[in-house]
Design a protein around this motif. Structure first.
Motif, short mmCIF file in Angstrom:
data_model
loop_
_atom_site.label_atom_id
_atom_site.label_comp_id
_atom_site.label_asym_id
_atom_site.label_seq_id
_atom_site.Cartn_x
_atom_site.Cartn_y
_atom_site.Cartn_z
N TRP A 70 0.83 -1.21 0.00
CA TRP A 70 0.00 0.00 0.00
C TRP A 70 0.86 1.25 0.00
CZ3 TRP A 70 -4.65 1.68 -1.02
CH2 TRP A 70 -5.08 2.91 -0.52
N THR A 71 1.97 1.22 0.75
CA THR A 71 2.87 2.37 0.86
C THR A 71 4.22 2.04 0.23
OG1 THR A 71 1.81 3.04 2.91
CG2 THR A 71 3.99 3.93 2.50
N PHE A 72 4.75 2.99 -0.56
CA PHE A 72 6.08 2.82 -1.16
C PHE A 72 6.87 4.09 -0.88
CE2 PHE A 72 9.15 3.40 -4.56
CZ PHE A 72 9.83 2.19 -4.52
N THR A 73 8.10 3.92 -0.35
CA THR A 73 8.96 5.05 0.00
C THR A 73 10.31 4.89 -0.68
OG1 THR A 73 7.88 5.21 2.16
CG2 THR A 73 9.98 6.34 1.93
N THR A 74 10.85 6.00 -1.17
CA THR A 74 12.21 6.00 -1.70
C THR A 74 12.86 7.35 -1.44
OG1 THR A 74 13.61 5.59 -3.65
CG2 THR A 74 11.55 6.78 -4.03
N ASP A 75 14.19 7.36 -1.36
CA ASP A 75 14.93 8.62 -1.24
C ASP A 75 15.93 8.75 -2.39
OD1 ASP A 75 16.86 6.77 -0.55
OD2 ASP A 75 17.34 7.68 1.38
N LYS A 76 15.73 7.96 -3.43
CA LYS A 76 16.65 7.94 -4.56
C LYS A 76 16.23 8.96 -5.63
CE LYS A 76 18.06 3.11 -4.02
NZ LYS A 76 18.25 3.30 -2.66
N PRO A 77 17.23 9.58 -6.30
CA PRO A 77 16.92 10.57 -7.34
C PRO A 77 16.63 9.93 -8.72
CG PRO A 77 19.27 10.52 -6.96
CD PRO A 77 18.66 9.59 -5.95
N ASP A 78 16.83 8.61 -8.83
CA ASP A 78 16.46 7.95 -10.08
C ASP A 78 15.12 7.23 -9.86
OD1 ASP A 78 17.86 6.27 -8.31
OD2 ASP A 78 18.32 4.84 -9.90
N TYR A 79 14.37 7.03 -10.94
CA TYR A 79 13.01 6.50 -10.83
C TYR A 79 13.00 5.08 -10.27
CZ TYR A 79 10.90 10.45 -13.20
OH TYR A 79 10.45 11.70 -13.52
N GLN A 80 12.08 4.86 -9.33
CA GLN A 80 11.85 3.56 -8.69
C GLN A 80 10.40 3.15 -8.94
OE1 GLN A 80 14.53 2.06 -6.92
NE2 GLN A 80 15.61 3.79 -7.86
N ALA A 81 10.16 1.86 -9.09
CA ALA A 81 8.80 1.36 -9.36
C ALA A 81 7.98 1.28 -8.08
CB ALA A 81 8.85 0.00 -10.03
N ALA A 82 7.00 2.17 -7.97
CA ALA A 82 6.05 2.09 -6.86
C ALA A 82 5.02 1.01 -7.15
CB ALA A 82 5.35 3.44 -6.67
N LEU A 83 4.83 0.70 -8.44
CA LEU A 83 3.91 -0.35 -8.86
C LEU A 83 4.39 -0.89 -10.20
CD1 LEU A 83 1.21 -1.91 -8.51
CD2 LEU A 83 0.10 -0.03 -9.71
N ALA A 84 4.46 -2.20 -10.32
CA ALA A 84 4.84 -2.85 -11.58
C ALA A 84 3.94 -4.05 -11.80
CB ALA A 84 6.31 -3.28 -11.53
N ARG A 85 3.33 -4.13 -12.98
CA ARG A 85 2.43 -5.23 -13.31
C ARG A 85 2.61 -5.61 -14.78
NH1 ARG A 85 2.36 -5.96 -8.80
NH2 ARG A 85 0.65 -5.95 -7.31
N ASN A 86 2.48 -6.91 -15.06
CA ASN A 86 2.51 -7.42 -16.42
C ASN A 86 1.09 -7.67 -16.88
OD1 ASN A 86 5.31 -7.71 -17.31
ND2 ASN A 86 5.50 -9.03 -15.52
N VAL A 87 0.78 -7.27 -18.11
CA VAL A 87 -0.55 -7.46 -18.69
C VAL A 87 -0.36 -8.03 -20.09
CG1 VAL A 87 -2.69 -6.32 -19.41
CG2 VAL A 87 -1.46 -5.50 -17.39
N THR A 88 -1.19 -9.01 -20.43
CA THR A 88 -1.14 -9.64 -21.75
C THR A 88 -2.34 -9.21 -22.57
OG1 THR A 88 0.03 -11.55 -20.85
CG2 THR A 88 -1.04 -11.84 -22.97
N PHE A 89 -2.09 -8.81 -23.82
CA PHE A 89 -3.14 -8.40 -24.75
C PHE A 89 -3.23 -9.40 -25.89
CE2 PHE A 89 -1.78 -4.61 -22.56
CZ PHE A 89 -2.97 -4.00 -22.25
#
Length: 196
Positions: A70-89
């Motif tokens: 539910w909660t995601f925390t980072t102190d990094k200046p490069d992008y971090q994945a708060a949410l990652a999901r795979n979807v098939t079309f």
């Protein structure tokens, strides 16, 4: 064109008048020109669907984290994945992708949020800054536990197959924490498309 109902009530051996034959031929040509082909085609006028309309390239998918994310925390200046999901079309699909969360940061620190699909950021990066069109930004201005809703959007077309969708965040100041809660991705399938 409405056909005379007597045209369809002929018995074996009854003659067919030339006018009846011409009406049948004209109606056949009209139907062939105006039918909706099940194999595909274009509707140039208004279309009304009285029942359920289904399509593999239309719809909405909502992607969210598990209970423990539910909660995601980072102190990094490069992008971090708060949410990652795979979807098939099943087929090539054009998408409007929206990311939403509640964001919090420390005073005088910024949180930036963008979207990516298969590792490519969906936002055009501004050549004059680290900002990009369509991204979400939140700057902490005062101490305290104040959260702000953030939304970021982008568009893309994906080929048939599996794809990686991510909601990415970063801190604008290394070592200063930023936090999001309830990170959610909305995939609005807006039609068939050709991958670019």
């Amino acid at each position: 064109m409405a056909l005379d109902e007597n045209i369809g009530r002929k018995h074996p051996g009854d003659p067919i008048k030339s006018d009846d034959w011409n009406q049948l031929a004209e109606e056949t040509r009209r139907l062939d020109a105006q039918k909706l082909d099940l194999g595909g085609g274009t509707v140039s006028g208004p279309l009304t669907v009285m029942g359920t309309l289904t399509s593999p390239t239309l719809g909405v998918q909502i992607l969210h984290g598990d209970e423990d994310t539910w909660t995601f925390t980072t102190d990094k200046p490069d992008y971090q994945a708060a949410l990652a999901r795979n979807v098939t079309f099943a087929s090539a699909t054009s998408l409007l992708v929206a990311g939403h969360c509640s964001a919090q940061t420390t005073p005088k620190n910024g949180l930036q949020m963008v979207l990516s699909v298969d590792g490519a950021q969906l936002h055009q990066v501004n050549a004059n800054s680290a900002l990009s069109w369509g991204m979400a930004t939140y700057w902490g201005v005062s101490p305290g536990d104040v959260s702000q809703p953030l939304v970021t959007m982008g568009v893309c077309t994906v080929a048939a197959g599996a794809h990686d969708f991510r909601l990415l965040i970063r801190s604008t100041t290394a070592g200063q924490p930023v936090q999001v809660r309830g990170a959610t991705l909305f995939l609005l399938q807006v039609g068939a498309g050709s991958p670019t």
